[in-house]
Design an enzyme around this catalytic site. Structure first.
Site, PDB file in Angstrom:
ATOM      1  N   SER A  42       1.083  -1.511  -0.450  1.00 18.23           N
ATOM      2  CA  SER A  42      -0.368   0.084   0.174  1.00 18.23           C
ATOM      3  C   SER A  42       0.585   1.216  -0.130  1.00 18.23           C
ATOM      4  CB  SER A  42      -1.188  -0.134   1.139  1.00 18.23           C
ATOM      5  OG  SER A  42      -0.341   0.177   2.350  1.00 18.23           O
ATOM      6  N   LYS A  61     -11.009   0.203  -2.343  1.00 18.58           N
ATOM      7  CA  LYS A  61     -10.127   0.553  -2.643  1.00 18.58           C
ATOM      8  C   LYS A  61     -10.998   0.779  -4.114  1.00 18.58           C
ATOM      9  CE  LYS A  61      -7.643   0.089   1.061  1.00 18.58           C
ATOM     10  NZ  LYS A  61      -6.905  -0.703   1.893  1.00 18.58           N
ATOM     11  N   HIS A  78      -4.626  -3.807  -2.793  1.00 16.93           N
ATOM     12  CA  HIS A  78      -4.634  -2.625  -3.448  1.00 16.93           C
ATOM     13  C   HIS A  78      -5.050  -2.671  -5.334  1.00 16.93           C
ATOM     14  CE1 HIS A  78      -3.995   0.718  -0.644  1.00 16.93           C
ATOM     15  NE2 HIS A  78      -3.667  -0.585   0.011  1.00 16.93           N
TER      16      HIS A  78
HETATM   17  C1  LIG Z   1      -6.357  -0.744   3.389  1.00 16.10           C
HETATM   18  C2  LIG Z   1      -6.419  -1.968   3.654  1.00 16.10           C
HETATM   19  C3  LIG Z   1      -6.412  -3.099   4.678  1.00 16.10           C
HETATM   20  C4  LIG Z   1      -7.542  -2.607   5.278  1.00 16.10           C
HETATM   21  O1  LIG Z   1      -8.715  -2.860   4.587  1.00 16.10           O
HETATM   22  P1  LIG Z   1     -10.106  -2.183   5.039  1.00 16.10           P
HETATM   23  O2  LIG Z   1     -11.340  -1.995   5.129  1.00 16.10           O
HETATM   24  O3  LIG Z   1      -9.794  -0.149   5.284  1.00 16.10           O
HETATM   25  O4  LIG Z   1     -10.543  -1.479   6.914  1.00 16.10           O
HETATM   26  C5  LIG Z   1      -6.165  -3.850   4.884  1.00 16.10           C
HETATM   27  N1  LIG Z   1      -5.484  -4.515   3.980  1.00 16.10           N
HETATM   28  C6  LIG Z   1      -4.464  -3.812   3.139  1.00 16.10           C
HETATM   29  C7  LIG Z   1      -2.953  -3.705   2.183  1.00 16.10           C
HETATM   30  C8  LIG Z   1      -4.780  -2.986   2.938  1.00 16.10           C
HETATM   31  O5  LIG Z   1      -4.300  -1.710   1.905  1.00 16.10           O
END
Ligand SMILES: *Cc1c(COP(=O)(O)O)cnc(C)c1O
Length: 402
Positions: A184, A244, A212
Site C-alpha cells: 500500500s 478501494k 490494492h
Molecule cells: C486498506 C487495507 C486494509 C484494510 O482494509 P479496510 O477495509 O480499509 O479495513 C487491509 N490490508 C491492506 C493491504 C490495505 O491496504
C-alpha cells in the site's frame, strides 16, 4: 511513551515536535457530481491524488443508485451479526459474485479488511506456532499475527530467499506466511510465486492480502494473483477489500469451502460484530459488475500512471525505485526522507490545489517519509500534468532547504 492522564499533553506535544501529529481534513462537498477527484476543503477546491478510488467508482451514480434502491427495500441496518439474524440475501449474492470473480470456491464477507485480516491470522495461527510476514505488510496483518499469540517473524521486504530460510529454520512450527499482494505504501508487489512454492513445500498457509491489486492489475483486473498466474492451490487464502478499487466498503476472504467454514466457526472478528448493512453489499455488487464490464477504467488508470511516471522521471521527481518494476500500479510514492520535508511538501501542494498526503513513520520506516501519490481513472490528463509540474517545484524547494 507513557500515556497517563497527567501526561497526555506532553505526549501530544512530542508528536508535534517530531512532525508526527496526524491531522484530518474535512471534505465539504465534491465539485463535479459523479466524480470525487475534485473536493472542496476549507472552501477551496482540491484535486485528490491520495485516495484509493483507483477506478473512479466511489461516486459512480449507478453504484450510489444500487445502494439507495437497496436501502429503500431493506432498510439501513442489518440489525444483528451474520450468525444471528444479520445475514441476508444481498450478502449471499455478493459472496457468490466475489467467489466467481476470484475463482475460489467460496468467499466470506467482512465489515472491513482490518477485521478480515484479524480473522485469518487468529484462525490459522495459534500460540506455540510461528507466523512469517513481509516486513512491510499492512498493519492489520501484523496486528492479527500478534493477536494470534504465535511467534512472530518478519522477513525483509519482498525477499523470498529470506522467507525460505526462515521457513526452513522454523518448518515444524510455521503455520502462516503472509504478505500484501500490492504494497500500500510502496506500490510494488510481493514475490508471490516464490512464496507460494516455499509455503506449499513446508505445509504452511500462504495469505495474500491484495487490497490494492484487485480490480486494478492482472490481465482482467483479478489482481496480483492473476499477474503471477497463481490459482487457489498456490494461494489458498486471498483477502480483498471493497473500499478501494471497488469504491464501496467492506472486505472478504476467498478460498476453499472448508477454509471459509472454519473462519465462520472460529473467527471472532466475524462472529462478534454486526453484519455489514445490505445497501453497502448492494453497492459493492454493482461496483464489481461495472469494474468487470468497463475495462477501460483499468486501462485508463494505468495509462495515467504511465503518463505521471514519464513526466515525473523527466523532471527529476524522486519516484521510488520499487514502483518502477512491473507490474505498474497506481501507487506512485515520491520519497522525501524526513517527516518535516514531507509535511512541508504536502502543505505547498495544498496551497497549489492538490491533496497529496504525507506518509510518515510509523506507517513507513524511519527516514522514508513520502508523499503517497495515487492515480484514479477519474483524473484528467491535465490534472496529472499539473500535479507533476507542482511536484517538481515543491521537491526542488525541499532539497534546497534540507
Ligand atoms: C486498506 C487495507 C486494509 C484494510 O482494509 P479496510 O477495509 O480499509 O479495513 C487491509 N490490508 C491492506 C493491504 C490495505 O491496504
Amino acid at each position: 511513551m507513557k500515556r497517563r492522564p497527567s501526561e497526555l499533553r506532553s505526549v501530544l506535544d512530542q508528536l508535534d515536535r517530531e512532525h508526527l501529529r496526524r491531522q484530518r481534513r474535512t471534505i465539504d462537498q465534491f465539485v463535479e457530481p459523479g466524480s470525487r477527484v475534485t473536493a472542496v476543503v476549507d472552501g477551496r477546491p482540491l484535486v485528490d491524488f491520495s485516495s484509493n478510488d483507483y477506478l473512479g467508482l466511489a461516486r459512480h451514480p449507478a453504484v450510489a443508485a444500487a445502494m439507495g434502491e437497496c436501502a429503500e427495500r431493506c432498510g439501513s441496518g442489518s440489525g444483528a451479526s451474520h450468525l444471528v439474524t444479520g445475514h441476508a440475501a444481498e450478502h449471499t449474492k455478493l459472496e457468490e459474485d466475489l467467489a466467481a470473480f476470484t475463482g475460489r470456491e467460496r468467499a466470506l464477507l467482512f465489515s472491513t479488511g482490518y477485521m478480515a485480516n484479524l480473522a485469518v491470522m487468529t484462525t490459522l495461527a495459534n500460540r506455540g506456532e510461528t507466523v512469517l510476514l513481509d516486513r512491510l505488510s499492512h498493519a492489520s496483518l501484523i496486528d492479527g499475527g500478534l493477536l494470534s499469540g504465535a511467534r512472530f517473524k518478519r522477513f525483509p521486504h519482498a525477499d523470498a530467499d529470506s522467507a525460505e530460510s526462515a521457513l526452513a529454520e522454523h518448518s515444524d512450527t510455521t503455520s502462516v506466511v503472509a504478505t500484501d499482494g500490492v504494497f500500500s505504501m510502496d506500490g510494488d508487489v510481493g514475490p508471490l510465486s516464490d512464496l507460494a512454492h516455499v509455503s506449499k513445500s513446508h505445509d504452511a498457509w500462504l495469505v495474500v492480502d491484495d487490497a490494492h491489486g484487485l480490480g486494478v492489475i492482472g490481465n482482467t483486473g483479478r489482481g496480483a494473483v492473476e499477474h503471477f498466474g497463481l490459482d487457489a492451490d498456490a494461494v489458498p487464502v486471498l483477502v480483498g477489500t471493497l473500499g478501494k478499487a471497488f469504491g464501496s466498503f467492506g472486505a472478504f476472504v476467498a478460498g476453499s469451502s472448508e477454509l471459509i467454514e472454519l473462519l465462520m466457526q472460529k473467527a471472532r472478528s466475524y462472529i462478534y460484530t454486526t453484519a455489514l448493512p445490505q445497501p453497502v453489499a448492494a453497492a459493492s455488487r454493482k461496483a464489481l459488475e461495472i469494474a468487470q464490464r468497463e475495462t477501460w477504467r483499468r486501462e485508463r488508470v494505468l495509462a495515467l500512471t504511465t503518463r505521471f511516471r514519464n513526466a515525473a522521471r523527466q523532471l527529476g521527481v524522486p519516484l521510488m525505485a520499487a514502483s518502477a518494476a512491473p507490474p505498474l500500479t497506481p501507487i506512485q510514492p515520491v520519497l522525501l526522507g524526513s517527516s518535516d520535508a514531507a509535511l512541508r511538501a504536502q502543505q505547498a501542494l495544498l496551497t497549489a490545489g492538490f491533496c497529496v498526503v504525507a506518509i510518515r513513520p510509523p506507517t513507513v520506516p524511519q527516514g522514508s517519509a513520502r508523499l503517497r501519490v495515487t492515480l484514479s481513472a477519474a483524473h484528467t490528463e491535465v490534472q496529472v500534468d499539473e500535479l507533476v509540474e507542482n511536484l517538481t517545484r515543491v521537491c526542488a524547494a525541499q532539497r534546497m532547504v534540507s
